[in-house]
Design a protein around this motif. Structure first.
Motif, PDB file in Angstrom:
ATOM      1  N   THR A 229       0.829  -1.208   0.000  1.00 30.44           N
ATOM      2  CA  THR A 229       0.000   0.000   0.000  1.00 30.44           C
ATOM      3  C   THR A 229       0.860   1.253   0.000  1.00 30.44           C
ATOM      4  O   THR A 229       0.608   2.198  -0.765  1.00 30.44           O
ATOM      5  N   LEU A 230       1.883   1.298   0.857  1.00 28.76           N
ATOM      6  CA  LEU A 230       2.758   2.471   0.908  1.00 28.76           C
ATOM      7  C   LEU A 230       3.534   2.632  -0.381  1.00 28.76           C
ATOM      8  O   LEU A 230       3.694   3.754  -0.890  1.00 28.76           O
ATOM      9  N   GLN A 231       4.011   1.534  -0.949  1.00 27.54           N
ATOM     10  CA  GLN A 231       4.749   1.617  -2.205  1.00 27.54           C
ATOM     11  C   GLN A 231       3.835   2.085  -3.341  1.00 27.54           C
ATOM     12  O   GLN A 231       4.231   2.912  -4.176  1.00 27.54           O
ATOM     13  N   GLN A 232       2.609   1.574  -3.369  1.00 29.54           N
ATOM     14  CA  GLN A 232       1.650   2.009  -4.377  1.00 29.54           C
ATOM     15  C   GLN A 232       1.349   3.501  -4.247  1.00 29.54           C
ATOM     16  O   GLN A 232       1.220   4.217  -5.246  1.00 29.54           O
ATOM     17  N   LEU A 233       1.242   3.973  -3.003  1.00 30.13           N
ATOM     18  CA  LEU A 233       0.969   5.394  -2.782  1.00 30.13           C
ATOM     19  C   LEU A 233       2.114   6.240  -3.327  1.00 30.13           C
ATOM     20  O   LEU A 233       1.883   7.231  -4.040  1.00 30.13           O
ATOM     21  N   SER A 234       3.336   5.863  -3.019  1.00 31.84           N
ATOM     22  CA  SER A 234       4.493   6.612  -3.501  1.00 31.84           C
ATOM     23  C   SER A 234       4.563   6.610  -5.024  1.00 31.84           C
ATOM     24  O   SER A 234       4.759   7.653  -5.658  1.00 31.84           O
ATOM     25  N   ASP A 235       4.396   5.442  -5.623  1.00 30.99           N
ATOM     26  CA  ASP A 235       4.463   5.331  -7.083  1.00 30.99           C
ATOM     27  C   ASP A 235       3.350   6.151  -7.745  1.00 30.99           C
ATOM     28  O   ASP A 235       3.576   6.830  -8.762  1.00 30.99           O
TER      29      ASP A 235
ATOM     30  N   THR B  16       8.542  13.313   8.171  1.00 29.23           N
ATOM     31  CA  THR B  16       8.442  13.216   6.719  1.00 29.23           C
ATOM     32  C   THR B  16       8.783  11.799   6.273  1.00 29.23           C
ATOM     33  O   THR B  16       9.908  11.327   6.472  1.00 29.23           O
ATOM     34  N   VAL B  17       7.807  11.135   5.685  1.00 29.74           N
ATOM     35  CA  VAL B  17       8.013   9.778   5.174  1.00 29.74           C
ATOM     36  C   VAL B  17       8.923   9.824   3.948  1.00 29.74           C
ATOM     37  O   VAL B  17       9.881   9.066   3.825  1.00 29.74           O
ATOM     38  N   CYS B  18       8.616  10.725   3.022  1.00 34.64           N
ATOM     39  CA  CYS B  18       9.444  10.925   1.838  1.00 34.64           C
ATOM     40  C   CYS B  18       9.072  12.269   1.211  1.00 34.64           C
ATOM     41  O   CYS B  18       7.973  12.785   1.424  1.00 34.64           O
ATOM     42  N   LYS B  19       9.989  12.826   0.442  1.00 34.61           N
ATOM     43  CA  LYS B  19       9.760  14.146  -0.142  1.00 34.61           C
ATOM     44  C   LYS B  19      10.597  14.314  -1.390  1.00 34.61           C
ATOM     45  O   LYS B  19      11.753  13.877  -1.450  1.00 34.61           O
ATOM     46  N   CYS B  20       9.990  14.950  -2.414  1.00 34.28           N
ATOM     47  CA  CYS B  20      10.706  15.334  -3.614  1.00 34.28           C
ATOM     48  C   CYS B  20      10.175  16.702  -4.043  1.00 34.28           C
ATOM     49  O   CYS B  20       9.392  17.311  -3.331  1.00 34.28           O
TER      50      CYS B  20
ATOM     51  N   ASP C 219       7.282  20.511  16.145  1.00 36.56           N
ATOM     52  CA  ASP C 219       8.594  19.893  16.289  1.00 36.56           C
ATOM     53  C   ASP C 219       8.733  18.758  15.283  1.00 36.56           C
ATOM     54  O   ASP C 219       7.860  17.888  15.196  1.00 36.56           O
ATOM     55  N   GLY C 220       9.804  18.788  14.515  1.00 35.25           N
ATOM     56  CA  GLY C 220      10.059  17.715  13.570  1.00 35.25           C
ATOM     57  C   GLY C 220      10.793  16.567  14.243  1.00 35.25           C
ATOM     58  O   GLY C 220      11.669  16.785  15.077  1.00 35.25           O
ATOM     59  N   ILE C 221      10.411  15.340  13.906  1.00 35.23           N
ATOM     60  CA  ILE C 221      11.073  14.163  14.458  1.00 35.23           C
ATOM     61  C   ILE C 221      11.485  13.246  13.311  1.00 35.23           C
ATOM     62  O   ILE C 221      10.945  13.312  12.208  1.00 35.23           O
ATOM     63  N   GLU C 222      12.453  12.390  13.574  1.00 40.20           N
ATOM     64  CA  GLU C 222      12.951  11.471  12.548  1.00 40.20           C
ATOM     65  C   GLU C 222      11.910  10.400  12.242  1.00 40.20           C
ATOM     66  O   GLU C 222      11.262   9.864  13.144  1.00 40.20           O
ATOM     67  N   TYR C 223      11.749  10.120  10.968  1.00 44.63           N
ATOM     68  CA  TYR C 223      10.842   9.051  10.554  1.00 44.63           C
ATOM     69  C   TYR C 223      11.564   7.715  10.685  1.00 44.63           C
ATOM     70  O   TYR C 223      12.646   7.514  10.139  1.00 44.63           O
ATOM     71  N   LEU C 224      10.973   6.788  11.425  1.00 42.51           N
ATOM     72  CA  LEU C 224      11.599   5.494  11.693  1.00 42.51           C
ATOM     73  C   LEU C 224      10.869   4.337  11.022  1.00 42.51           C
ATOM     74  O   LEU C 224      11.210   3.180  11.233  1.00 42.51           O
ATOM     75  N   GLY C 225       9.832   4.662  10.248  1.00 46.74           N
ATOM     76  CA  GLY C 225       9.064   3.596   9.601  1.00 46.74           C
ATOM     77  C   GLY C 225       9.656   3.198   8.267  1.00 46.74           C
ATOM     78  O   GLY C 225      10.719   3.683   7.857  1.00 46.74           O
ATOM     79  N   PRO C 226       8.985   2.300   7.561  1.00 48.59           N
ATOM     80  CA  PRO C 226       9.473   1.853   6.247  1.00 48.59           C
ATOM     81  C   PRO C 226       9.431   2.982   5.219  1.00 48.59           C
ATOM     82  O   PRO C 226       8.510   3.802   5.238  1.00 48.59           O
ATOM     83  N   THR C 227      10.416   3.022   4.367  1.00 46.97           N
ATOM     84  CA  THR C 227      10.521   4.074   3.343  1.00 46.97           C
ATOM     85  C   THR C 227      10.350   3.455   1.964  1.00 46.97           C
ATOM     86  O   THR C 227      11.084   2.528   1.602  1.00 46.97           O
ATOM     87  N   PRO C 228       9.407   3.979   1.172  1.00 47.89           N
ATOM     88  CA  PRO C 228       9.218   3.435  -0.184  1.00 47.89           C
ATOM     89  C   PRO C 228      10.412   3.751  -1.074  1.00 47.89           C
ATOM     90  O   PRO C 228      11.104   4.747  -0.868  1.00 47.89           O
ATOM     91  N   THR C 229      10.650   2.912  -2.046  1.00 53.79           N
ATOM     92  CA  THR C 229      11.709   3.179  -3.032  1.00 53.79           C
ATOM     93  C   THR C 229      11.132   4.075  -4.122  1.00 53.79           C
ATOM     94  O   THR C 229       9.932   4.042  -4.380  1.00 53.79           O
ATOM     95  N   PRO C 230      11.964   4.900  -4.782  1.00 51.92           N
ATOM     96  CA  PRO C 230      13.420   4.951  -4.702  1.00 51.92           C
ATOM     97  C   PRO C 230      13.944   5.942  -3.670  1.00 51.92           C
ATOM     98  O   PRO C 230      15.096   6.358  -3.790  1.00 51.92           O
ATOM     99  N   PHE C 231      13.159   6.339  -2.669  1.00 50.43           N
ATOM    100  CA  PHE C 231      13.646   7.306  -1.677  1.00 50.43           C
ATOM    101  C   PHE C 231      14.711   6.673  -0.796  1.00 50.43           C
ATOM    102  O   PHE C 231      14.661   5.485  -0.497  1.00 50.43           O
TER     103      PHE C 231
END
Length: 265
Positions: A31-37, A95-99, A253-265
């Motif tokens: 689901t997360l990979q599909q969302l990113s793609d 932030t999970v991922c950003k471009c 306050d920003g915190i580090e994302y520790l969950g799974p990261t979709p590719t190609p991030f």
């Protein structure tokens, strides 16, 4: 002899400062990979809006999104009923991922916490309440011609139409707002601790003129108008918005994302 001493120094340093242990790579859900793609296909950059078909696909993916897809669980202390947090605890985000074209961010709002009324200039935003119970109020600007027909516009205020003013639960479907419609100006208030996943395209960028503005809403009937006899329901569907400085409670306050990261991030 000199080489031997050097080796001893290096060995001693290694004992003092052990190698950094790598964090294990978490598997990414489909689901997360599909969302990113799908975001990469849907968001084409500043000045563009995803097609209705792309928005529908993104909403469908988000509707099926679970907290576990981004490494969250309702068993975490933050989300437990009766969890006592320090007074005036700030909202945090990660932030999970950003471009350049989009970003995926998670906002953690403590019980009673508020993300004040703010806008999303030139953006399309899809929101998914992953955990919690939250009140959302949102507005869209009324165009100047319609505004003038309704009544004389007070100085420093702008007329807006109410789009939503209700409580949502984590079982609800994803919502979408556009650059000029769908509730582009909104406010979140957490009734219980909440986690909200936002898909933002394009992301905020002060350098590119997409900075966040904050507002205070005033009841439509707060100022004398030229029309009489309007129904109460009509009055309640409008409000005057006043742009204000960034409220203290809006700071996050920003915190580090520790969950799974979709590719190609």
């Amino acid at each position: 002899m000199q080489k031997l001493n050097l080796r001893r120094v290096i060995a001693k340093k290694r004992k003092q400062f052990p190698r950094r242990v790598r964090r294990p790579v978490l598997s990414v859900s489909n689901t997360l990979q599909q969302l990113s793609d799908s975001c990469r296909e849907a968001f084409k950059g500043p000045g563009t809006v995803p097609s209705p078909q792309d928005v529908q696909r993104l909403r469908h993916i988000l509707d099926n999104m679970k907290p576990e897809d981004v490494g969250l669980s309702r068993d975490l202390q933050f989300f437990k009923p009766g969890n006592i947090t320090k007074e005036n605890q700030r909202v945090t985000y990660t932030t999970v991922c950003k471009c350049d074209n989009f970003s995926l961010c998670i906002f953690f709002i403590p019980e009673g916490g508020v993300i004040p009324l703010h806008n999303h200039p030139g953006m399309t935003v899809l929101s998914k309440l992953l955990l919690g119970l939250m009140h959302i109020k949102s507005y869209d600007w009324v165009d100047p011609e319609t505004s003038n027909n309704l009544l004389q516009q007070p100085s420093q205020l702008r007329l807006a139409k109410l789009k939503a003013d209700k409580v949502f639960t984590a079982s609800c479907d994803a919502s979408v707002l556009y650059p000029t419609t769908g509730g582009n100006i909104h406010e979140f208030t957490a009734i219980t601790p909440c986690a909200v996943l936002d898909v933002i395209g394009p992301p905020y960028s002060k350098e590119d003129g997409r900075d966040c503005s904050y507002y205070r809403d005033h009841p439509y009937a707060s100022f004398p108008n030229e029309r009489t006899g309007e129904a109460k329901e009509e009055n309640d569907s409008y409000a005057w918005l006043e742009e204000i400085e960034m409220p203290e409670k809006s700071k996050m306050d920003g915190i580090e994302y520790l969950g799974p990261t979709p590719t190609p991030f």
